[in-house]
Design an enzyme around this catalytic site. Structure first.
Site, PDB file in Angstrom:
ATOM      1  N   SER A  45     -25.138   5.187  -1.233  1.00  0.00           N
ATOM      2  CA  SER A  45     -24.285   5.714  -0.170  1.00  0.00           C
ATOM      3  C   SER A  45     -24.415   7.224  -0.186  1.00  0.00           C
ATOM      4  O   SER A  45     -24.258   7.850  -1.249  1.00  0.00           O
ATOM      5  CB  SER A  45     -22.827   5.313  -0.387  1.00  0.00           C
ATOM      6  OG  SER A  45     -22.011   5.820   0.645  1.00  0.00           O
ATOM      7  N   GLU A  46     -24.710   7.814   0.971  1.00  0.00           N
ATOM      8  CA  GLU A  46     -25.041   9.241   0.991  1.00  0.00           C
ATOM      9  C   GLU A  46     -23.881  10.139   0.619  1.00  0.00           C
ATOM     10  O   GLU A  46     -24.079  11.333   0.384  1.00  0.00           O
ATOM     11  CB  GLU A  46     -25.639   9.657   2.335  1.00  0.00           C
ATOM     12  CG  GLU A  46     -24.762   9.482   3.533  1.00  0.00           C
ATOM     13  CD  GLU A  46     -25.048   8.186   4.264  1.00  0.00           C
ATOM     14  OE1 GLU A  46     -24.924   8.165   5.498  1.00  0.00           O
ATOM     15  OE2 GLU A  46     -25.391   7.175   3.609  1.00  0.00           O
TER      16      GLU A  46
END
Length: 215
Positions: A45-46
């Site tokens: 997840s960025e």
């Protein structure tokens, strides 16, 4: 099976064991709920998670532990948490094997438009541009047509682009379509639909690698 269920159940087949995968905001984030609990994958997840996992149960929700779409998630054993600078360094160094991403439009050249419709509010392009440009493989998950029944798979995108020539495969609720140097090639059908009817719902010209009936 609903249109969304068809997309998600087919999408999981794209994930190979041992890979690092980013699941984009919206429909793609639901893919992990179709994965077996013991499946060997690292979900990135960025906003700073490696080995994110399925949505947390209400009693174990942590307000500081959310994915890029704002959903409360759980962690797999061995998960790592880090800041956005490290997260985007991973993306820019092409450490991700696969990104699944939604689309407003995708075209015959593999161009992607998924961040802005002129005249409507947009929070910004976010991490989509980086992911689309730097991930080794991009798979678009989308309904074949929009809510008005108009094609989303076009000859050329009309909306502002997220990235050019980045898409490898499109999984819609009707078919699995590859972006190739020779154009769009239908590899599978997810419903019983003729080639003629599928082409009628697609602006871009399709080449069919299979017969007219669903597999």
């Amino acid at each position: 099976m609903s249109a969304v269920e068809r997309i998600l159940s087919r999408a999981v087949i794209e994930i190979t064991p041992g890979s690092i995968v980013n699941l984009g905001i919206g429909l793609p984030t639901q893919v992990m709920h179709y994965l077996p609990d013991d499946f060997d994958v690292q979900i990135h997840s960025e906003n700073g998670i490696l080995c994110a996992w399925k949505q947390a149960e209400p009693e174990s929700m942590d307000p500081f532990l959310i994915d890029a779409s704002g959903a409360y998630v759980s962690l797999r054993e061995g998960a790592s948490l880090f800041d956005s600078a490290v997260s985007f360094a991973m993306i820019r160094r092409a450490r991700l094997d696969l990104t699944m991403i939604g689309a407003f439009e995708v075209d015959a050249h593999g161009n992607l438009a998924n961040w802005k419709i002129p005249g409507k509010f947009s929070p910004g392009i976010g991490g989509a541009m980086e992911l689309a440009q730097k991930t080794k493989r991009i798979v678009v998950l989308t309904t074949h047509t929009d809510k008005h029944g108009l094609p989303k798979i076009l000859e050329t995108c009309r909306l502002p682009l997220t990235a050019k020539a980045c898409v490898s495969r499109i999984i819609s609720d009707l078919a699995v379509i590859d972006v190739t140097d020779q154009g769009l090639v239908v590899r599978e059908k997810l419903v019983d639909i003729s080639n003629v009817d599928l082409q009628a719902l697609t602006e871009a010209e399709l080449t069919f690698a299979i017969e007219g009936k669903a597999l």
